[in-house]
Enzyme design. Structure first.
Site, PDB file in Angstrom:
ATOM      1  N   ASP A  18       0.828  -1.211   0.000  1.00  0.00           N
ATOM      2  CA  ASP A  18       0.000   0.000   0.000  1.00  0.00           C
ATOM      3  C   ASP A  18       0.871   1.275   0.000  1.00  0.00           C
ATOM      4  O   ASP A  18       2.104   1.197   0.018  1.00  0.00           O
ATOM      5  CB  ASP A  18      -0.910  -0.060   1.240  1.00  0.00           C
ATOM      6  CG  ASP A  18      -2.278   0.527   0.996  1.00  0.00           C
ATOM      7  OD1 ASP A  18      -2.421   1.344   0.074  1.00  0.00           O
ATOM      8  OD2 ASP A  18      -3.205   0.171   1.748  1.00  0.00           O
ATOM      9  N   ASP A  77     -10.084   3.456  -3.192  1.00  0.00           N
ATOM     10  CA  ASP A  77     -10.774   2.272  -2.661  1.00  0.00           C
ATOM     11  C   ASP A  77     -12.199   2.118  -3.182  1.00  0.00           C
ATOM     12  O   ASP A  77     -12.981   3.072  -3.205  1.00  0.00           O
ATOM     13  CB  ASP A  77     -10.831   2.347  -1.130  1.00  0.00           C
ATOM     14  CG  ASP A  77      -9.466   2.098  -0.516  1.00  0.00           C
ATOM     15  OD1 ASP A  77      -8.467   2.085  -1.257  1.00  0.00           O
ATOM     16  OD2 ASP A  77      -9.419   1.922   0.715  1.00  0.00           O
TER      17      ASP A  77
END
Ligand code: GLA
Length: 413
Positions: free
Chosen positions: A144, A199
Protein backbone atom coordinates in the site's frame (compact mmCIF):
# COMPACT_ATOMS: atom_id res chain seq x y z
CA UNK A 1 16.52 17.06 -13.75
CA UNK A 2 13.25 15.47 -14.81
CA UNK A 3 15.06 13.82 -17.71
CA UNK A 4 17.74 12.41 -15.39
CA UNK A 5 15.07 11.03 -13.11
CA UNK A 6 13.31 9.37 -16.03
CA UNK A 7 16.55 7.72 -17.15
CA UNK A 8 17.25 6.47 -13.62
CA UNK A 9 13.66 5.25 -13.30
CA UNK A 10 13.96 3.46 -16.63
CA UNK A 11 17.23 1.77 -15.70
CA UNK A 12 15.90 0.64 -12.34
CA UNK A 13 12.60 -0.69 -13.62
CA UNK A 14 13.87 -2.57 -16.65
CA UNK A 15 15.76 -5.04 -14.50
CA UNK A 16 12.29 -6.50 -13.93
CA UNK A 17 10.27 -8.62 -11.60
CA UNK A 18 10.98 -12.15 -12.54
CA UNK A 19 8.79 -14.41 -10.46
CA UNK A 20 6.86 -16.14 -13.25
CA UNK A 21 3.59 -15.55 -11.39
CA UNK A 22 0.25 -14.16 -12.50
CA UNK A 23 0.03 -15.74 -15.93
CA UNK A 24 -3.71 -15.39 -15.33
CA UNK A 25 -5.25 -12.96 -12.80
CA UNK A 26 -4.99 -14.10 -9.17
CA UNK A 27 -8.15 -15.47 -7.54
CA UNK A 28 -8.77 -15.65 -3.83
CA UNK A 29 -10.29 -14.02 -0.77
CA UNK A 30 -9.13 -10.98 1.21
CA UNK A 31 -10.13 -9.81 4.69
CA UNK A 32 -10.44 -6.06 4.08
CA UNK A 33 -13.76 -5.38 2.33
CA UNK A 34 -15.83 -7.12 4.98
CA UNK A 35 -13.72 -7.12 8.15
CA UNK A 36 -11.33 -4.17 7.84
CA UNK A 37 -9.26 -4.31 11.06
CA UNK A 38 -11.47 -6.84 12.88
CA UNK A 39 -9.20 -9.73 11.94
CA UNK A 40 -7.67 -12.55 13.98
CA UNK A 41 -6.13 -15.97 13.72
CA UNK A 42 -9.39 -17.92 14.11
CA UNK A 43 -11.14 -15.91 11.40
CA UNK A 44 -8.32 -16.72 8.98
CA UNK A 45 -8.38 -20.42 9.82
CA UNK A 46 -12.16 -20.64 9.53
CA UNK A 47 -12.02 -18.76 6.23
CA UNK A 48 -9.38 -21.18 4.92
CA UNK A 49 -11.65 -24.09 5.87
CA UNK A 50 -14.63 -22.43 4.19
CA UNK A 51 -12.71 -21.82 0.98
CA UNK A 52 -12.19 -25.56 0.70
CA UNK A 53 -15.49 -26.84 2.07
CA UNK A 54 -17.78 -24.48 0.15
CA UNK A 55 -16.18 -25.09 -3.24
CA UNK A 56 -14.29 -21.83 -3.69
CA UNK A 57 -10.89 -23.50 -3.87
CA UNK A 58 -12.10 -25.94 -6.46
CA UNK A 59 -13.52 -23.08 -8.53
CA UNK A 60 -10.03 -21.49 -8.64
CA UNK A 61 -9.86 -19.23 -5.56
CA UNK A 62 -6.41 -20.11 -4.22
CA UNK A 63 -5.16 -17.06 -2.30
CA UNK A 64 -6.13 -16.49 1.34
CA UNK A 65 -5.04 -12.87 1.83
CA UNK A 66 -4.69 -11.13 5.17
CA UNK A 67 -4.90 -7.35 4.65
CA UNK A 68 -3.94 -4.61 7.11
CA UNK A 69 -3.86 -4.90 10.93
CA UNK A 70 -1.78 -8.02 11.55
CA UNK A 71 1.43 -6.05 12.31
CA UNK A 72 3.09 -5.78 15.73
CA UNK A 73 6.24 -3.84 16.66
CA UNK A 74 9.77 -4.20 15.28
CA UNK A 75 12.17 -6.31 17.34
CA UNK A 76 15.61 -5.11 18.44
CA UNK A 77 17.09 -6.19 15.10
CA UNK A 78 14.48 -4.30 13.08
CA UNK A 79 12.39 -7.31 12.07
CA UNK A 80 8.61 -6.93 11.98
CA UNK A 81 6.61 -8.99 14.46
CA UNK A 82 2.97 -10.02 14.56
CA UNK A 83 0.21 -8.52 16.72
CA UNK A 84 0.46 -10.79 19.79
CA UNK A 85 -3.17 -10.32 20.83
CA UNK A 86 -4.94 -11.10 17.55
CA UNK A 87 -2.36 -13.44 15.98
CA UNK A 88 -0.68 -15.16 18.94
CA UNK A 89 0.49 -18.11 16.82
CA UNK A 90 2.25 -15.83 14.34
CA UNK A 91 1.96 -15.56 10.58
CA UNK A 92 4.07 -18.59 9.75
CA UNK A 93 1.65 -20.91 11.53
CA UNK A 94 -1.22 -19.41 9.53
CA UNK A 95 0.62 -19.73 6.25
CA UNK A 96 1.40 -23.37 7.12
CA UNK A 97 -2.29 -23.94 7.90
CA UNK A 98 -3.25 -22.53 4.50
CA UNK A 99 -0.56 -24.47 2.66
CA UNK A 100 -1.61 -27.76 4.24
CA UNK A 101 -4.99 -27.23 2.61
CA UNK A 102 -3.43 -26.41 -0.77
CA UNK A 103 -4.13 -22.67 -0.44
CA UNK A 104 -1.64 -19.86 -1.00
CA UNK A 105 -1.18 -17.23 1.71
CA UNK A 106 -1.00 -13.47 1.20
CA UNK A 107 -0.08 -10.58 3.43
CA UNK A 108 -0.14 -6.76 3.38
CA UNK A 109 2.33 -3.97 3.99
CA UNK A 110 2.93 -0.37 2.97
CA UNK A 111 5.58 1.68 1.16
CA UNK A 112 5.45 4.24 3.95
CA UNK A 113 6.27 4.66 7.62
CA UNK A 114 2.80 3.47 8.65
CA UNK A 115 0.09 1.46 6.93
CA UNK A 116 -3.29 3.03 6.16
CA UNK A 117 -4.58 1.65 9.48
CA UNK A 118 -1.50 3.20 11.17
CA UNK A 119 0.34 -0.05 11.82
CA UNK A 120 4.07 -0.24 10.99
CA UNK A 121 4.95 0.05 7.29
CA UNK A 122 7.99 -1.24 5.39
CA UNK A 123 9.66 1.96 4.17
CA UNK A 124 13.36 1.65 5.02
CA UNK A 125 12.91 -1.99 6.08
CA UNK A 126 12.18 -3.53 2.69
CA UNK A 127 14.92 -6.19 2.79
CA UNK A 128 14.19 -7.28 6.34
CA UNK A 129 10.45 -7.47 5.73
CA UNK A 130 10.78 -9.36 2.45
CA UNK A 131 13.17 -11.78 4.14
CA UNK A 132 10.65 -12.38 6.93
CA UNK A 133 7.81 -12.88 4.47
CA UNK A 134 9.85 -15.48 2.61
CA UNK A 135 10.70 -17.27 5.88
CA UNK A 136 7.02 -17.28 6.81
CA UNK A 137 6.09 -18.82 3.44
CA UNK A 138 4.20 -15.83 2.08
CA UNK A 139 2.95 -16.17 -1.52
CA UNK A 140 1.39 -12.75 -2.15
CA UNK A 141 2.22 -9.23 -0.98
CA UNK A 142 -0.21 -6.32 -1.29
CA UNK A 143 1.88 -3.19 -0.90
CA UNK A 144 0.00 0.00 0.00
CA UNK A 145 0.95 3.69 -0.22
CA UNK A 146 -0.14 5.49 2.98
CA UNK A 147 2.14 7.67 5.15
CA UNK A 148 4.95 7.67 2.60
CA UNK A 149 7.84 10.14 2.45
CA UNK A 150 6.73 11.85 -0.76
CA UNK A 151 9.36 10.17 -2.93
CA UNK A 152 8.11 8.86 -6.29
CA UNK A 153 6.03 5.70 -6.18
CA UNK A 154 8.25 3.98 -8.76
CA UNK A 155 11.29 4.25 -6.49
CA UNK A 156 9.55 2.90 -3.42
CA UNK A 157 7.80 0.06 -5.26
CA UNK A 158 10.98 -0.96 -7.11
CA UNK A 159 12.76 -1.16 -3.76
CA UNK A 160 10.32 -3.74 -2.46
CA UNK A 161 10.37 -5.58 -5.79
CA UNK A 162 14.14 -5.94 -5.53
CA UNK A 163 13.86 -7.06 -1.91
CA UNK A 164 11.32 -9.71 -2.90
CA UNK A 165 13.51 -10.84 -5.79
CA UNK A 166 16.47 -11.24 -3.44
CA UNK A 167 14.60 -13.73 -1.27
CA UNK A 168 14.40 -16.19 -4.16
CA UNK A 169 10.80 -17.04 -3.20
CA UNK A 170 8.17 -16.31 -5.88
CA UNK A 171 5.79 -13.86 -4.20
CA UNK A 172 2.96 -12.31 -6.22
CA UNK A 173 3.55 -8.55 -5.92
CA UNK A 174 0.36 -6.49 -5.81
CA UNK A 175 1.11 -2.78 -6.19
CA UNK A 176 -1.47 -0.66 -4.36
CA UNK A 177 -0.70 3.00 -5.02
CA UNK A 178 -4.32 3.67 -6.10
CA UNK A 179 -3.43 4.69 -9.68
CA UNK A 180 -1.61 7.76 -8.38
CA UNK A 181 1.40 7.77 -10.69
CA UNK A 182 -0.08 5.92 -13.68
CA UNK A 183 1.17 2.51 -12.57
CA UNK A 184 -0.12 0.90 -15.75
CA UNK A 185 2.87 2.53 -17.49
CA UNK A 186 5.52 0.99 -15.22
CA UNK A 187 3.74 -1.70 -13.20
CA UNK A 188 4.49 -4.59 -15.52
CA UNK A 189 8.24 -4.27 -14.88
CA UNK A 190 7.74 -3.90 -11.15
CA UNK A 191 4.79 -6.00 -9.97
CA UNK A 192 2.17 -8.54 -11.00
CA UNK A 193 -0.78 -6.16 -10.65
CA UNK A 194 -1.39 -2.49 -9.93
CA UNK A 195 -4.39 -0.79 -8.36
CA UNK A 196 -5.93 1.66 -10.80
CA UNK A 197 -8.23 3.62 -8.48
CA UNK A 198 -8.92 4.71 -4.93
CA UNK A 199 -10.77 2.27 -2.66
CA UNK A 200 -13.89 0.55 -3.92
CA UNK A 201 -17.01 0.83 -1.77
CA UNK A 202 -19.97 -1.55 -1.70
CA UNK A 203 -22.17 0.89 -3.62
CA UNK A 204 -23.35 1.06 -7.21
CA UNK A 205 -21.94 4.57 -7.62
CA UNK A 206 -18.48 3.39 -6.63
CA UNK A 207 -18.58 0.43 -9.02
CA UNK A 208 -19.78 2.57 -11.94
CA UNK A 209 -17.13 5.16 -11.25
CA UNK A 210 -14.36 2.52 -11.22
CA UNK A 211 -15.58 0.91 -14.44
CA UNK A 212 -15.42 4.26 -16.18
CA UNK A 213 -11.81 4.68 -15.12
CA UNK A 214 -10.77 1.38 -16.69
CA UNK A 215 -11.81 2.09 -20.24
CA UNK A 216 -8.65 3.84 -21.37
CA UNK A 217 -6.16 1.47 -19.79
CA UNK A 218 -7.49 -1.95 -20.77
CA UNK A 219 -4.64 -2.58 -23.18
CA UNK A 220 -2.09 -2.69 -20.34
CA UNK A 221 -3.47 -5.92 -18.83
CA UNK A 222 -1.75 -9.12 -19.88
CA UNK A 223 -0.11 -12.30 -18.59
CA UNK A 224 2.23 -11.45 -15.72
CA UNK A 225 0.77 -7.97 -15.03
CA UNK A 226 -2.84 -6.92 -14.46
CA UNK A 227 -4.87 -3.77 -13.96
CA UNK A 228 -6.43 -3.98 -10.49
CA UNK A 229 -9.68 -2.01 -10.12
CA UNK A 230 -9.75 -3.15 -6.45
CA UNK A 231 -11.25 -6.16 -4.73
CA UNK A 232 -14.77 -7.47 -5.23
CA UNK A 233 -17.70 -6.14 -3.22
CA UNK A 234 -20.24 -8.80 -4.22
CA UNK A 235 -21.97 -9.98 -1.04
CA UNK A 236 -21.33 -6.68 0.76
CA UNK A 237 -23.58 -3.63 1.13
CA UNK A 238 -26.96 -3.38 -0.58
CA UNK A 239 -25.99 -4.27 -4.15
CA UNK A 240 -28.82 -5.93 -6.09
CA UNK A 241 -28.44 -9.31 -7.75
CA UNK A 242 -28.05 -7.63 -11.15
CA UNK A 243 -25.50 -5.14 -9.83
CA UNK A 244 -23.42 -7.93 -8.34
CA UNK A 245 -23.52 -9.87 -11.59
CA UNK A 246 -22.43 -6.80 -13.54
CA UNK A 247 -19.61 -6.08 -11.08
CA UNK A 248 -18.34 -9.66 -11.22
CA UNK A 249 -18.69 -9.97 -15.01
CA UNK A 250 -16.85 -6.76 -15.78
CA UNK A 251 -14.04 -7.47 -13.32
CA UNK A 252 -13.69 -10.94 -14.87
CA UNK A 253 -13.67 -9.63 -18.44
CA UNK A 254 -11.29 -6.77 -17.61
CA UNK A 255 -8.93 -9.49 -16.34
CA UNK A 256 -8.93 -8.01 -12.86
CA UNK A 257 -7.79 -10.03 -9.86
CA UNK A 258 -10.86 -11.84 -8.53
CA UNK A 259 -10.44 -11.32 -4.79
CA UNK A 260 -13.67 -11.99 -2.93
CA UNK A 261 -14.49 -9.77 0.03
CA UNK A 262 -17.63 -11.13 1.72
CA UNK A 263 -17.66 -13.19 4.91
CA UNK A 264 -16.65 -16.42 3.24
CA UNK A 265 -17.59 -18.50 6.30
CA UNK A 266 -21.26 -17.53 5.71
CA UNK A 267 -21.50 -16.40 2.11
CA UNK A 268 -24.69 -14.64 1.04
CA UNK A 269 -26.51 -17.06 -1.27
CA UNK A 270 -26.54 -14.77 -4.33
CA UNK A 271 -22.90 -13.77 -3.97
CA UNK A 272 -21.80 -17.36 -3.59
CA UNK A 273 -23.60 -18.43 -6.76
CA UNK A 274 -22.13 -15.47 -8.65
CA UNK A 275 -18.59 -16.14 -7.44
CA UNK A 276 -18.88 -19.78 -8.45
CA UNK A 277 -20.08 -19.16 -12.04
CA UNK A 278 -17.44 -21.23 -13.76
CA UNK A 279 -18.20 -19.84 -17.22
CA UNK A 280 -17.49 -16.27 -16.09
CA UNK A 281 -14.40 -17.44 -14.19
CA UNK A 282 -13.18 -19.09 -17.41
CA UNK A 283 -13.32 -15.70 -19.16
CA UNK A 284 -11.09 -14.25 -16.45
CA UNK A 285 -8.68 -17.17 -16.52
CA UNK A 286 -8.49 -17.49 -20.29
CA UNK A 287 -4.82 -18.15 -21.18
CA UNK A 288 -4.76 -15.43 -23.85
CA UNK A 289 -5.04 -12.88 -21.03
CA UNK A 290 -6.42 -9.95 -23.02
CA UNK A 291 -8.92 -7.55 -21.48
CA UNK A 292 -12.20 -6.53 -23.06
CA UNK A 293 -12.31 -2.95 -24.39
CA UNK A 294 -15.24 -0.61 -24.58
CA UNK A 295 -16.58 -0.46 -28.13
CA UNK A 296 -19.76 1.48 -27.56
CA UNK A 297 -21.17 3.76 -24.92
CA UNK A 298 -24.59 5.33 -25.10
CA UNK A 299 -26.41 7.31 -22.47
CA UNK A 300 -27.83 4.05 -21.06
CA UNK A 301 -25.52 1.18 -21.86
CA UNK A 302 -21.99 0.01 -22.66
CA UNK A 303 -20.75 -2.78 -24.91
CA UNK A 304 -17.38 -4.25 -24.00
CA UNK A 305 -15.80 -6.93 -26.19
CA UNK A 306 -12.52 -8.79 -26.42
CA UNK A 307 -10.81 -11.87 -27.80
CA UNK A 308 -10.43 -15.21 -26.01
CA UNK A 309 -8.09 -18.05 -26.83
CA UNK A 310 -11.08 -19.92 -28.29
CA UNK A 311 -13.53 -17.22 -29.33
CA UNK A 312 -14.75 -13.82 -28.28
CA UNK A 313 -16.56 -12.38 -25.27
CA UNK A 314 -19.07 -9.54 -25.19
CA UNK A 315 -20.50 -7.84 -22.12
CA UNK A 316 -23.75 -5.97 -22.79
CA UNK A 317 -24.05 -3.70 -19.77
CA UNK A 318 -27.16 -1.67 -18.91
CA UNK A 319 -26.09 1.26 -16.72
CA UNK A 320 -29.56 2.76 -16.92
CA UNK A 321 -32.59 2.72 -14.66
CA UNK A 322 -34.95 0.72 -16.93
CA UNK A 323 -34.54 -2.54 -18.89
CA UNK A 324 -33.10 -2.01 -22.35
CA UNK A 325 -32.63 -4.09 -25.48
CA UNK A 326 -28.97 -4.10 -26.48
CA UNK A 327 -27.86 -5.29 -29.90
CA UNK A 328 -24.41 -6.66 -30.48
CA UNK A 329 -23.26 -6.24 -34.09
CA UNK A 330 -20.58 -8.83 -34.81
CA UNK A 331 -18.84 -6.72 -37.45
CA UNK A 332 -18.67 -3.31 -35.81
CA UNK A 333 -18.39 -4.43 -32.17
CA UNK A 334 -16.19 -7.50 -32.58
CA UNK A 335 -14.64 -7.36 -36.04
CA UNK A 336 -16.21 -10.73 -36.78
CA UNK A 337 -18.15 -12.01 -39.76
CA UNK A 338 -19.76 -15.28 -40.76
CA UNK A 339 -21.93 -17.67 -38.83
CA UNK A 340 -21.45 -17.04 -35.10
CA UNK A 341 -22.53 -19.38 -32.30
CA UNK A 342 -23.70 -17.48 -29.21
CA UNK A 343 -23.66 -18.83 -25.66
CA UNK A 344 -25.12 -16.92 -22.70
CA UNK A 345 -22.79 -17.31 -19.72
CA UNK A 346 -25.31 -16.40 -17.01
CA UNK A 347 -28.15 -18.48 -18.46
CA UNK A 348 -25.65 -21.27 -19.23
CA UNK A 349 -27.46 -21.74 -22.54
CA UNK A 350 -26.52 -21.98 -26.20
CA UNK A 351 -28.66 -19.40 -27.96
CA UNK A 352 -28.09 -20.63 -31.52
CA UNK A 353 -26.21 -19.40 -34.60
CA UNK A 354 -26.52 -15.84 -35.87
CA UNK A 355 -25.29 -14.13 -39.04
CA UNK A 356 -24.87 -10.43 -38.24
CA UNK A 357 -26.09 -9.56 -34.76
CA UNK A 358 -27.51 -10.76 -31.46
CA UNK A 359 -29.79 -8.84 -29.13
CA UNK A 360 -30.72 -9.27 -25.51
CA UNK A 361 -33.08 -7.56 -23.09
CA UNK A 362 -30.87 -6.50 -20.20
CA UNK A 363 -32.37 -5.56 -16.82
CA UNK A 364 -31.61 -2.31 -15.00
CA UNK A 365 -27.93 -2.24 -13.87
CA UNK A 366 -27.56 -5.74 -15.33
CA UNK A 367 -25.47 -7.55 -17.91
CA UNK A 368 -25.79 -10.13 -20.60
CA UNK A 369 -22.47 -11.87 -21.14
CA UNK A 370 -22.08 -13.91 -24.30
CA UNK A 371 -19.29 -16.01 -25.69
CA UNK A 372 -19.01 -16.06 -29.47
CA UNK A 373 -17.41 -18.86 -31.45
CA UNK A 374 -17.08 -19.51 -35.16
CA UNK A 375 -16.93 -16.89 -37.89
CA UNK A 376 -13.73 -15.17 -38.91
CA UNK A 377 -11.93 -11.92 -38.20
CA UNK A 378 -12.60 -9.05 -40.58
CA UNK A 379 -9.36 -7.69 -41.87
CA UNK A 380 -9.70 -4.10 -40.80
CA UNK A 381 -8.12 -1.95 -38.18
CA UNK A 382 -10.29 -1.55 -35.10
CA UNK A 383 -8.09 -0.51 -32.20
CA UNK A 384 -9.71 -0.27 -28.79
CA UNK A 385 -10.60 3.28 -27.92
CA UNK A 386 -8.02 4.93 -25.77
CA UNK A 387 -8.97 7.98 -23.80
CA UNK A 388 -5.86 9.09 -22.01
CA UNK A 389 -7.19 12.56 -21.23
CA UNK A 390 -10.08 11.17 -19.21
CA UNK A 391 -7.62 9.43 -16.92
CA UNK A 392 -5.77 12.65 -16.21
CA UNK A 393 -8.91 14.58 -15.46
CA UNK A 394 -10.75 11.89 -13.62
CA UNK A 395 -8.24 10.11 -11.46
CA UNK A 396 -9.17 11.80 -8.19
CA UNK A 397 -12.82 12.37 -9.03
CA UNK A 398 -15.17 9.71 -7.76
CA UNK A 399 -18.28 10.93 -9.57
CA UNK A 400 -19.48 8.97 -12.61
CA UNK A 401 -18.80 10.76 -15.87
CA UNK A 402 -20.65 10.72 -19.16
CA UNK A 403 -18.48 10.72 -22.24
CA UNK A 404 -19.03 10.49 -25.95
CA UNK A 405 -17.43 7.61 -27.74
CA UNK A 406 -17.34 6.86 -31.43
CA UNK A 407 -16.73 3.65 -33.33
CA UNK A 408 -14.45 3.99 -36.33
CA UNK A 409 -15.05 7.71 -36.44
CA UNK A 410 -18.87 7.53 -36.20
CA UNK A 411 -20.29 9.31 -33.21
CA UNK A 412 -22.68 7.02 -31.34
CA UNK A 413 -24.84 9.77 -29.88
C1 GLA B 1 -5.92 1.18 1.73
C2 GLA B 1 -6.11 0.17 0.61
C3 GLA B 1 -7.23 -0.78 0.99
C4 GLA B 1 -6.88 -1.48 2.30
C5 GLA B 1 -6.60 -0.46 3.39
C6 GLA B 1 -6.01 -1.09 4.64
O1 GLA B 1 -7.03 2.02 1.87
O2 GLA B 1 -6.39 0.81 -0.60
O3 GLA B 1 -7.45 -1.73 -0.04
O4 GLA B 1 -5.77 -2.32 2.10
O5 GLA B 1 -5.66 0.53 2.95
O6 GLA B 1 -5.73 -0.16 5.64
Amino acid sequence: MRFTFLIIAFITIVSGLDNGLGRTPPMGWNTWNHFQCQVNEQLLKDSADAMIELGFYEAGYKYLNLDDCWEGHRDENGYITTDPITFPGGIKALADYAHEKGLLFGIYSDAGRLTCARRLGSLGYEDKDAQRYAEWGIDFLKYDNCHNDGSPEIQRYVKMRDALNKTGRPIFYSICEWGKSKPFLWGRAVGNSWRTTLDIRATWASIISIIQKQQMITKYAGPGGWNDPDMLQIGNGQLTLEEQRSHFSLWAALKAPLLLGFDIRNPPVDAKAIALNEEIIAINQDPLGLSVSIVQRTRFYDIWTGPLSDGYVAVLFNRGEIPVVITLYFASHCNLEGEIAVRDLWEHADKGNFATSYFSRVPKHGVTVVKLTGGSRINKHNEPLFLQQIWDEDIVDDDPIEIDISINGDQIY
